[in-house]
Design a protein around this motif. Structure first.
Motif, PDB file in Angstrom:
ATOM      1  N   ASP A 113       0.805  -1.225   0.000  1.00  0.00           N
ATOM      2  CA  ASP A 113       0.000   0.000   0.000  1.00  0.00           C
ATOM      3  C   ASP A 113       0.837   1.275   0.000  1.00  0.00           C
ATOM      4  N   VAL A 114       2.163   1.123  -0.066  1.00  0.00           N
ATOM      5  CA  VAL A 114       3.025   2.310   0.032  1.00  0.00           C
ATOM      6  C   VAL A 114       2.771   3.317  -1.101  1.00  0.00           C
ATOM      7  N   PRO A 115       2.812   2.919  -2.383  1.00  0.00           N
ATOM      8  CA  PRO A 115       2.651   3.933  -3.442  1.00  0.00           C
ATOM      9  C   PRO A 115       1.278   4.603  -3.430  1.00  0.00           C
ATOM     10  N   ASP A 116       0.211   3.845  -3.094  1.00  0.00           N
ATOM     11  CA  ASP A 116      -1.138   4.429  -3.157  1.00  0.00           C
ATOM     12  C   ASP A 116      -1.510   5.229  -1.920  1.00  0.00           C
ATOM     13  N   GLU A 117      -0.959   4.858  -0.785  1.00  0.00           N
ATOM     14  CA  GLU A 117      -1.438   5.448   0.477  1.00  0.00           C
ATOM     15  C   GLU A 117      -0.447   6.410   1.120  1.00  0.00           C
ATOM     16  N   THR A 118       0.786   6.513   0.596  1.00  0.00           N
ATOM     17  CA  THR A 118       1.776   7.391   1.230  1.00  0.00           C
ATOM     18  C   THR A 118       2.419   8.299   0.178  1.00  0.00           C
ATOM     19  N   SER A 119       3.304   9.164   0.630  1.00  0.00           N
ATOM     20  CA  SER A 119       3.965  10.090  -0.302  1.00  0.00           C
ATOM     21  C   SER A 119       5.201   9.446  -0.944  1.00  0.00           C
ATOM     22  N   VAL A 120       5.511   8.214  -0.553  1.00  0.00           N
ATOM     23  CA  VAL A 120       6.664   7.528  -1.143  1.00  0.00           C
ATOM     24  C   VAL A 120       6.250   6.922  -2.483  1.00  0.00           C
ATOM     25  N   SER A 121       7.041   7.195  -3.532  1.00  0.00           N
ATOM     26  CA  SER A 121       6.618   6.783  -4.871  1.00  0.00           C
ATOM     27  C   SER A 121       7.083   5.372  -5.225  1.00  0.00           C
ATOM     28  N   LEU A 122       6.501   4.872  -6.295  1.00  0.00           N
ATOM     29  CA  LEU A 122       6.869   3.563  -6.808  1.00  0.00           C
ATOM     30  C   LEU A 122       8.350   3.528  -7.213  1.00  0.00           C
ATOM     31  N   ASP A 123       8.843   4.655  -7.721  1.00  0.00           N
ATOM     32  CA  ASP A 123      10.250   4.720  -8.123  1.00  0.00           C
ATOM     33  C   ASP A 123      11.191   4.500  -6.946  1.00  0.00           C
ATOM     34  N   GLU A 124      10.803   5.053  -5.802  1.00  0.00           N
ATOM     35  CA  GLU A 124      11.642   4.836  -4.618  1.00  0.00           C
ATOM     36  C   GLU A 124      11.609   3.379  -4.190  1.00  0.00           C
ATOM     37  N   VAL A 125      10.446   2.747  -4.332  1.00  0.00           N
ATOM     38  CA  VAL A 125      10.346   1.314  -4.037  1.00  0.00           C
ATOM     39  C   VAL A 125      11.278   0.540  -4.972  1.00  0.00           C
ATOM     40  N   ARG A 126      11.266   0.936  -6.260  1.00  0.00           N
ATOM     41  CA  ARG A 126      12.111   0.251  -7.227  1.00  0.00           C
ATOM     42  C   ARG A 126      13.596   0.411  -6.889  1.00  0.00           C
ATOM     43  N   LYS A 127      13.968   1.643  -6.512  1.00  0.00           N
ATOM     44  CA  LYS A 127      15.377   1.911  -6.183  1.00  0.00           C
ATOM     45  C   LYS A 127      15.849   1.039  -5.025  1.00  0.00           C
ATOM     46  N   GLN A 128      14.996   0.906  -4.016  1.00  0.00           N
ATOM     47  CA  GLN A 128      15.381   0.149  -2.817  1.00  0.00           C
ATOM     48  C   GLN A 128      15.298  -1.365  -3.020  1.00  0.00           C
ATOM     49  N   PHE A 129      14.255  -1.820  -3.728  1.00  0.00           N
ATOM     50  CA  PHE A 129      13.963  -3.256  -3.709  1.00  0.00           C
ATOM     51  C   PHE A 129      13.993  -3.935  -5.073  1.00  0.00           C
ATOM     52  N   GLY A 130      14.259  -3.169  -6.133  1.00  0.00           N
ATOM     53  CA  GLY A 130      14.447  -3.783  -7.442  1.00  0.00           C
ATOM     54  C   GLY A 130      13.175  -3.957  -8.258  1.00  0.00           C
ATOM     55  N   ASP A 131      13.378  -4.411  -9.501  1.00  0.00           N
ATOM     56  CA  ASP A 131      12.284  -4.475 -10.471  1.00  0.00           C
ATOM     57  C   ASP A 131      11.223  -5.519 -10.115  1.00  0.00           C
ATOM     58  N   GLU A 132      11.665  -6.682  -9.634  1.00  0.00           N
ATOM     59  CA  GLU A 132      10.712  -7.768  -9.397  1.00  0.00           C
ATOM     60  C   GLU A 132       9.677  -7.349  -8.344  1.00  0.00           C
ATOM     61  N   VAL A 133      10.180  -6.874  -7.194  1.00  0.00           N
ATOM     62  CA  VAL A 133       9.279  -6.447  -6.122  1.00  0.00           C
ATOM     63  C   VAL A 133       8.405  -5.295  -6.612  1.00  0.00           C
ATOM     64  N   CYS A 134       9.026  -4.354  -7.322  1.00  0.00           N
ATOM     65  CA  CYS A 134       8.300  -3.178  -7.783  1.00  0.00           C
ATOM     66  C   CYS A 134       7.150  -3.563  -8.716  1.00  0.00           C
ATOM     67  N   SER A 135       7.407  -4.515  -9.594  1.00  0.00           N
ATOM     68  CA  SER A 135       6.347  -4.887 -10.538  1.00  0.00           C
ATOM     69  C   SER A 135       5.189  -5.594  -9.817  1.00  0.00           C
ATOM     70  N   LEU A 136       5.495  -6.300  -8.725  1.00  0.00           N
ATOM     71  CA  LEU A 136       4.423  -6.926  -7.934  1.00  0.00           C
ATOM     72  C   LEU A 136       3.581  -5.852  -7.239  1.00  0.00           C
ATOM     73  N   VAL A 137       4.246  -4.889  -6.620  1.00  0.00           N
ATOM     74  CA  VAL A 137       3.529  -3.823  -5.912  1.00  0.00           C
ATOM     75  C   VAL A 137       2.680  -3.018  -6.895  1.00  0.00           C
ATOM     76  N   GLU A 138       3.262  -2.728  -8.041  1.00  0.00           N
ATOM     77  CA  GLU A 138       2.542  -1.979  -9.068  1.00  0.00           C
ATOM     78  C   GLU A 138       1.307  -2.756  -9.537  1.00  0.00           C
ATOM     79  N   GLY A 139       1.478  -4.059  -9.705  1.00  0.00           N
ATOM     80  CA  GLY A 139       0.378  -4.913 -10.160  1.00  0.00           C
ATOM     81  C   GLY A 139      -0.788  -4.899  -9.190  1.00  0.00           C
ATOM     82  N   VAL A 140      -0.509  -5.011  -7.899  1.00  0.00           N
ATOM     83  CA  VAL A 140      -1.583  -5.007  -6.898  1.00  0.00           C
ATOM     84  C   VAL A 140      -2.289  -3.663  -6.910  1.00  0.00           C
TER      85      VAL A 140
END
Ligand code: MN
Length: 480
Positions: A72-99
């Motif tokens: 719920d980080v990208p939708d519910e907080t000010s932290v963006s999907l790009d920051e998630v990608r930077k920290q945790f990589g493409d695989e995790v990011c694509s899962l979070v984006e998908g949900v």
């Protein structure tokens, strides 16, 4: 819920898990959600932890666990999907984006329903873990639904019973499907839920105690025949499934439902499954017509086991379910099982390529010549066998068997609306109560406030077991 509970759980089934990374994801999400609270007063992070706990229970891989914490980080907080990608990589990011994408629905009514289903299937094809994440998210929401207003509870419970649970079933994820159904059942049909739980609880307890005693005898019998089971456990049928069975078999008192509690025997090999079956039939007389070989002929969702029901000690009727460890895994985790024991082959695409039914649905949904309605109708053949989809005037979808009438519809909504119904408007036209409904119909039920009993004639044309059992119960009440 503490992150440590999840770390411990993951470590047990996946000793190679990256515990530091999971811890990091937890801290990242916790900081992002800082100061946010759920309606029930819990810190927001409790939701992410609660959902991730279910993912760990079905033994998902690190990427899914991490995505669960972050979902719920990208939708519910000010932290963006790009920051998630930077920290945790493409695989995790694509899962979070998908949900996150699954949660965004534009339409209302029928179109919303079709859109919801299409998105689910596209996600399954893209990476099946996205849908599993969505299941876990929804399951935790259901577990904390008490605080929401009644109409929202109903909408969520409804969507779970109509969309999520059938897909979880189709993917064979028993763990998720049973929990989704029981949670939604409680909100969707509170009266029936209370009746069933009160009726079933003492029976379940008694039977479990009996099976506990039976275990010693079984161990002895198996030993004499050179069989060493890996495990023996009693499994309790979940409430929604008991409810459906009681309607289907028309046994409101639950008599004659023999598999409320079943004995599950896990053995090493397929050959041993049949040996156990033979030994059981040799010692205990089987009930006729109750033997099912789902090993030779698996169910459509790949469920495999041998089932038999016997008269055992003290003339007690017991269902046995006999299977190997991989079969047991598949029954509980279904397609999700491929992320734990099948470690060498984690490609989602490879797994879904073998699902013929999914490929067929995808080819339909990608073809633009199909309308929403045709899409839903084609789905009926597969996931929802011979079902129609009709709508309340508010646009909620009701899924009924083919041939259903306004009376079935009325009883589906509420037994009081059923009892009092006097007519119907289908797509704004007056219609008689025995009219067969078609997919896409919008149905408005006319009621007579002073009416006390249903019309017994309805029994001759209605289609659903639910309406039948409710009408019979109401007619019985009347005679007292
Ligand atoms: Mn969520």
């Amino acid at each position: 819920m503490e992150i440590q509970t999840i770390l411990d759980l993951v470590k047990k089934y996946n000793p190679k898990s990256d515990q530091d990374m999971i811890q990091l994801a937890f801290e990242f999400a916790r900081d992002a959600h800082k100061g946010q609270y759920r309606l029930n007063g819990d810190e927001y992070m409790q939701h992410a932890l609660g959902a991730t706990y279910h993912l760990a229970k079905i033994k998902m891989d690190d990427a899914t666990i991490i995505a669960g914490l972050l979902h719920d980080v990208p939708d519910e907080t000010s932290v963006s999907l790009d920051e998630v990608r930077k920290q945790f990589g493409d695989e995790v990011c694509s899962l979070v984006e998908g949900v996150s994408r699954l949660g965004k629905l534009k339409y209302r009514g029928m179109e919303r329903y079709a859109e919801n289903l299409r998105k689910m299937f596209v996600s399954i094809a893209h990476d099946i873990r996205i849908v599993i994440l969505k299941f876990a998210d929804r399951l935790h929401n259901l577990e904390t639904l008490d605080i929401l207003p009644r109409d929202k509870q109903l909408r969520i419970a409804h969507e779970v019973l109509e969309i999520y649970a059938p897909i979880a079933h189709r993917l064979g994820i028993g763990y998720i499907k049973e929990r989704l159904e029981d949670c939604a059942f409680k909100y969707m049909y509170p009266d029936e839920y209370r009746t069933i739980t009160e009726l079933a609880q003492p029976k379940l307890e008694r039977k479990e105690q009996y099976l506990g005693r039976l275990k010693d005898l079984l161990h002895q019998i198996f030993k004499e025949n050179g069989i060493a089971p890996i495990g023996m456990e009693s499994r309790v049928k979940h409430f929604y499934s008991i409810y459906r069975k009681s309607i289907k078999k028309n046994t409101p008192d639950l008599e004659g439902i023999y598999d409320l509690v079943a004995m599950r025997v896990i053995v090493e090999s397929i050959a041993e499954c049949y040996t156990v079956l033979g030994v059981l039939h040799q010692y205990f007389k089987p009930l006729q017509g109750r033997f099912k070989d789902y090993i030779a002929q698996p169910r459509q969702n790949n469920y495999r086991s041998l089932h038999t029901t016997v008269f055992s000690e003290e003339n007690e009727i017991v269902e046995f379910q006999i299977r190997t460890t991989p079969m047991d895994y598949e029954a509980k985790y279904g397609i999700a099982a491929h992320w734990n024991y099948d470690e060498s082959n984690k490609s989602s695409q490879r797994i879904t390529k073998n699902l013929d039914w999914l490929q067929e649905i995808l080819s339909i949904q990608s073809s633009t010549s199909y309308s929403h309605e045709e899409f839903l109708q084609t789905l009926n053949l597969d996931i929802f066998q011979n079902r129609i989809f009709v709508f309340t005037p508010k646009g909620d979808v009701i899924n009924l068997p083919d041939g259903s009438t306004p009376v079935d519809f009325a009883y589906y909504i509420h037994s009081d609306i059923g009892r009092k119904c006097s007519g119907a408007r289908i797509n704004d036209m007056l219609a008689s109560l025995n009219t067969k409904l078609n997919s896409g119909d919008v149905v408005y039920i006319l009621t007579e406030r002073n009416r006390k009993r249903p019309n017994p004639d309805w029994l001759s044309f209605i289609k659903t077991h639910m309406a039948k059992s409710r009408i019979k119960a109401q007619l019985r009440e009347e005679h007292l």
